[in-house]
Design a protein around this motif. Structure first.
Motif, PDB file in Angstrom:
ATOM      1  N   HIS A   1      -5.958   8.489  -0.163  1.00 28.34           N
ATOM      2  CA  HIS A   1      -5.578   9.247   1.033  1.00 28.34           C
ATOM      3  C   HIS A   1      -4.562  10.338   0.686  1.00 28.34           C
ATOM      4  O   HIS A   1      -4.681  11.479   1.129  1.00 28.34           O
ATOM      5  N   LEU A   2      -3.568   9.993  -0.143  1.00 24.44           N
ATOM      6  CA  LEU A   2      -2.554  10.968  -0.510  1.00 24.44           C
ATOM      7  C   LEU A   2      -3.136  12.097  -1.359  1.00 24.44           C
ATOM      8  O   LEU A   2      -2.622  13.224  -1.346  1.00 24.44           O
ATOM      9  N   ALA A   3      -4.205  11.810  -2.066  1.00 26.66           N
ATOM     10  CA  ALA A   3      -4.822  12.808  -2.948  1.00 26.66           C
ATOM     11  C   ALA A   3      -5.726  13.776  -2.208  1.00 26.66           C
ATOM     12  O   ALA A   3      -6.132  14.801  -2.771  1.00 26.66           O
ATOM     13  N   GLN A   4      -6.063  13.470  -0.966  1.00 25.07           N
ATOM     14  CA  GLN A   4      -6.991  14.326  -0.201  1.00 25.07           C
ATOM     15  C   GLN A   4      -6.375  15.683   0.141  1.00 25.07           C
ATOM     16  O   GLN A   4      -5.198  15.781   0.422  1.00 25.07           O
TER      17      GLN A   4
ATOM     18  N   ALA B   1       0.821  -1.207   0.000  1.00 21.98           N
ATOM     19  CA  ALA B   1       0.000   0.000   0.000  1.00 21.98           C
ATOM     20  C   ALA B   1       0.856   1.259   0.000  1.00 21.98           C
ATOM     21  O   ALA B   1       0.636   2.176  -0.799  1.00 21.98           O
ATOM     22  N   VAL B   2       1.812   1.307   0.910  1.00 20.58           N
ATOM     23  CA  VAL B   2       2.615   2.519   1.083  1.00 20.58           C
ATOM     24  C   VAL B   2       3.602   2.706  -0.067  1.00 20.58           C
ATOM     25  O   VAL B   2       3.669   3.780  -0.675  1.00 20.58           O
ATOM     26  N   SER B   3       4.370   1.662  -0.373  1.00 21.37           N
ATOM     27  CA  SER B   3       5.423   1.833  -1.381  1.00 21.37           C
ATOM     28  C   SER B   3       4.851   2.049  -2.775  1.00 21.37           C
ATOM     29  O   SER B   3       5.269   2.965  -3.499  1.00 21.37           O
ATOM     30  N   VAL B   4       3.883   1.234  -3.165  1.00 22.98           N
ATOM     31  CA  VAL B   4       3.311   1.353  -4.511  1.00 22.98           C
ATOM     32  C   VAL B   4       2.393   2.567  -4.601  1.00 22.98           C
ATOM     33  O   VAL B   4       2.445   3.324  -5.575  1.00 22.98           O
ATOM     34  N   GLY B   5       1.562   2.755  -3.563  1.00 29.28           N
ATOM     35  CA  GLY B   5       0.654   3.895  -3.576  1.00 29.28           C
ATOM     36  C   GLY B   5       1.398   5.215  -3.681  1.00 29.28           C
ATOM     37  O   GLY B   5       1.035   6.091  -4.478  1.00 29.28           O
TER      38      GLY B   5
ATOM     39  N   ARG C   1       1.633  14.962   2.795  1.00 32.04           N
ATOM     40  CA  ARG C   1       0.464  14.188   2.375  1.00 32.04           C
ATOM     41  C   ARG C   1       0.294  12.908   3.199  1.00 32.04           C
ATOM     42  O   ARG C   1      -0.786  12.335   3.251  1.00 32.04           O
ATOM     43  N   PHE C   2       1.388  12.459   3.806  1.00 31.07           N
ATOM     44  CA  PHE C   2       1.314  11.248   4.627  1.00 31.07           C
ATOM     45  C   PHE C   2       0.676  11.508   5.988  1.00 31.07           C
ATOM     46  O   PHE C   2       0.410  10.572   6.739  1.00 31.07           O
ATOM     47  N   GLN C   3       0.450  12.782   6.310  1.00 32.29           N
ATOM     48  CA  GLN C   3      -0.070  13.113   7.633  1.00 32.29           C
ATOM     49  C   GLN C   3      -1.372  12.351   7.923  1.00 32.29           C
ATOM     50  O   GLN C   3      -2.263  12.299   7.095  1.00 32.29           O
ATOM     51  N   HIS C   4      -1.404  11.747   9.090  1.00 32.92           N
ATOM     52  CA  HIS C   4      -2.580  10.982   9.536  1.00 32.92           C
ATOM     53  C   HIS C   4      -2.879   9.765   8.643  1.00 32.92           C
ATOM     54  O   HIS C   4      -4.027   9.320   8.565  1.00 32.92           O
ATOM     55  N   HIS C   5      -1.848   9.227   7.974  1.00 35.08           N
ATOM     56  CA  HIS C   5      -2.122   8.073   7.110  1.00 35.08           C
ATOM     57  C   HIS C   5      -2.584   6.871   7.943  1.00 35.08           C
ATOM     58  O   HIS C   5      -3.205   5.944   7.415  1.00 35.08           O
ATOM     59  N   HIS C   6      -2.326   6.908   9.258  1.00 36.42           N
ATOM     60  CA  HIS C   6      -2.761   5.799  10.117  1.00 36.42           C
ATOM     61  C   HIS C   6      -4.279   5.686  10.170  1.00 36.42           C
ATOM     62  O   HIS C   6      -4.827   4.649  10.551  1.00 36.42           O
ATOM     63  N   LEU C   7      -4.981   6.780   9.782  1.00 40.19           N
ATOM     64  CA  LEU C   7      -6.446   6.733   9.793  1.00 40.19           C
ATOM     65  C   LEU C   7      -6.987   5.689   8.810  1.00 40.19           C
ATOM     66  O   LEU C   7      -8.131   5.241   8.946  1.00 40.19           O
ATOM     67  N   LEU C   8      -6.172   5.308   7.843  1.00 39.81           N
ATOM     68  CA  LEU C   8      -6.593   4.274   6.901  1.00 39.81           C
ATOM     69  C   LEU C   8      -6.949   2.974   7.620  1.00 39.81           C
ATOM     70  O   LEU C   8      -7.834   2.236   7.180  1.00 39.81           O
TER      71      LEU C   8
ATOM     72  N   LYS D   1      -5.474  -4.777  -4.713  1.00 38.43           N
ATOM     73  CA  LYS D   1      -5.933  -3.578  -5.419  1.00 38.43           C
ATOM     74  C   LYS D   1      -6.533  -2.562  -4.451  1.00 38.43           C
ATOM     75  O   LYS D   1      -6.257  -1.361  -4.555  1.00 38.43           O
ATOM     76  N   TYR D   2      -7.328  -3.049  -3.520  1.00 38.79           N
ATOM     77  CA  TYR D   2      -8.019  -2.144  -2.604  1.00 38.79           C
ATOM     78  C   TYR D   2      -7.033  -1.366  -1.751  1.00 38.79           C
ATOM     79  O   TYR D   2      -7.148  -0.137  -1.611  1.00 38.79           O
ATOM     80  N   ARG D   3      -6.033  -2.047  -1.162  1.00 37.21           N
ATOM     81  CA  ARG D   3      -5.137  -1.354  -0.223  1.00 37.21           C
ATOM     82  C   ARG D   3      -4.257  -0.322  -0.937  1.00 37.21           C
ATOM     83  O   ARG D   3      -3.948   0.728  -0.366  1.00 37.21           O
ATOM     84  N   ILE D   4      -3.880  -0.609  -2.181  1.00 35.90           N
ATOM     85  CA  ILE D   4      -3.065   0.368  -2.923  1.00 35.90           C
ATOM     86  C   ILE D   4      -3.908   1.575  -3.319  1.00 35.90           C
ATOM     87  O   ILE D   4      -3.494   2.724  -3.153  1.00 35.90           O
TER      88      ILE D   4
END
Length: 375
Positions: free
Chosen positions: A372-375, A311-315, A335-342, A363-366
């Protein structure tokens, strides 16, 4: 007999004759085989072999079997250079097809690197090294031989790889990447090993930098598979995943092996840049798994999770530009801020928990990370 049938039989006979493996049963005493390994005549760790994984206890049990004259399995040796041919000193005449773990254990013990441990029959020798054994046990080892099946690979080097695959396919002892390492050889396979040694990558995988060989991830080549996963899934390739992750990765590795030297070199450069970027942005726990409730981290469930790595590396690679990654752009890192909310998303949490190789979960996790990064 119809001509077509006769032709088919002739072709079958010729094929069987061409592919019939030439073998010879031989026996080596332990002293001879150790000397040949030392001189480089026998290569103990060819590129297609797995890394040494036996524990000291398992290695000690083999030594105990030898001391008690208990039969041990046959060792398969490939003869790669004809006995009459001249070869450079650094070129091995023989390589091990099957039996690397056993020979490594014997070599370590007879070179004084292994201390016997966990023996139940010969308990009195636990804690002893080779030269500390009683004289009568040393004599037993000196007289002990191991049976080998020597396979002639001088005419067709592919023979040893075919045999290795047939001996190990279906064996629970081999991990998927270990088998790929043996059967999907090429320049990208070599590059995987270089990339997997990247310092930032190892930090985030929780591989000890001072002793990487002690890590189970390294022993089982899981580190290599993770590098392969990154390249196989990035640039939207994860959307093509349809027939299972294992076969998908094998096909991709075969494709990557046909790339040019310059293309592979560029992939190595991109990988190092990206791992440096992620370690800078998220630290050594970039691929950790969390339990999150009401927007707060309840606990860190693991410091590394392979599905979170996807999820993290590919996303991140697919969302950010090369320049943002290379420059460690602060705006990108934010953009990674609060990524733990995922992890509070039950579907995302499921996608990194159990049956993680399921295509829909990959597919879903990526895609959720990209969202999330696009928000």
């Amino acid at each position: 007999m119809p001509s077509t049938l006769k032709d088919n039989l002739d072709n079958l006979q010729n094929l069987a004759r061409e592919r019939t493996v030439k073998t010879q049963n031989i026996e080596f005493d332990l002293e001879t085989i150790i000397k040949r390994i030392e001189k480089g005549i026998i290569k103990l760790d060819p590129d297609y072999q797995r890394r040494h994984r036996w524990s000291d206890e398992l290695s000690s049990r083999l030594i105990e079997s030898l001391l008690l004259n208990i039969p041990v399995p046959v060792i398969y040796i490939s003869q790669d250079v004809d006995v009459d041919e001249e070869a450079d000193d650094d070129v091995a005449r023989f390589t091990i097809i099957d039996g690397q773990q056993r020979l490594t254990a014997i070599y370590r013990f007879m070179k004084g690197e292994l201390e016997l441990a966990g023996l139940e029959t010969l308990k009195a020798v636990n804690g002893l090294r080779y030269k500390q054994l009683p004289p009568f046990l040393l004599r037993r080892l000196d007289e002990r031989t191991v049976k080998c099946l020597r396979i002639d690979s001088t005419l067709d080097p592919q023979v040893k790889y075919d045999i290795f695959e047939r001996l190990n396919t279906g064996s629970v002892k081999l991990e998927a990447q270990e088998l790929r390492n043996a059967t999907t050889r090429g320049p990208f396979n070599d590059a995987l090993k270089r990339m997997a040694s990247d310092t930032n990558f190892r930090k985030m995988l929780q591989i000890p930098l001072d002793d990487p060989d002690s890590s189970a991830k390294v022993k089982k080549m899981e580190d290599l598979e993770l590098v392969l996963r990154f390249f196989a899934l990035r640039n939207g390739q994860y959307k093509d995943l349809s027939k299972g992750l294992k076969n998908f990765l094998t096909e991709k590795m075969d494709n990557f092996n046909h790339l040019s030297t310059d293309e592979i070199a560029e992939m190595e450069k991109e990988f190092k840049e990206h791992m440096s970027f992620l370690e800078h942005a998220l630290g050594s726990t970039s691929f950790a798994k969390y339990s999150v409730q009401n927007g707060k981290i309840i606990k860190r469930m693991s410091s590394f999770n392979a599905a979170v790595f996807d999820a993290v590396s590919v996303g991140a690679f697919d969302y950010f530009t090369r320049d943002q990654i290379k420059s460690k752009d602060p705006a990108a890192i934010s953009r990674f801020q609060h990524h733990h909310l995922l992890f509070e998303d039950l579907d995302f949490f499921s996608a990194v928990s159990g049956a993680t190789a399921d295509t829909s979960k990959v597919k879903y996790r990526i895609e959720k990370m990209i969202e999330h990064l696009a928000q």
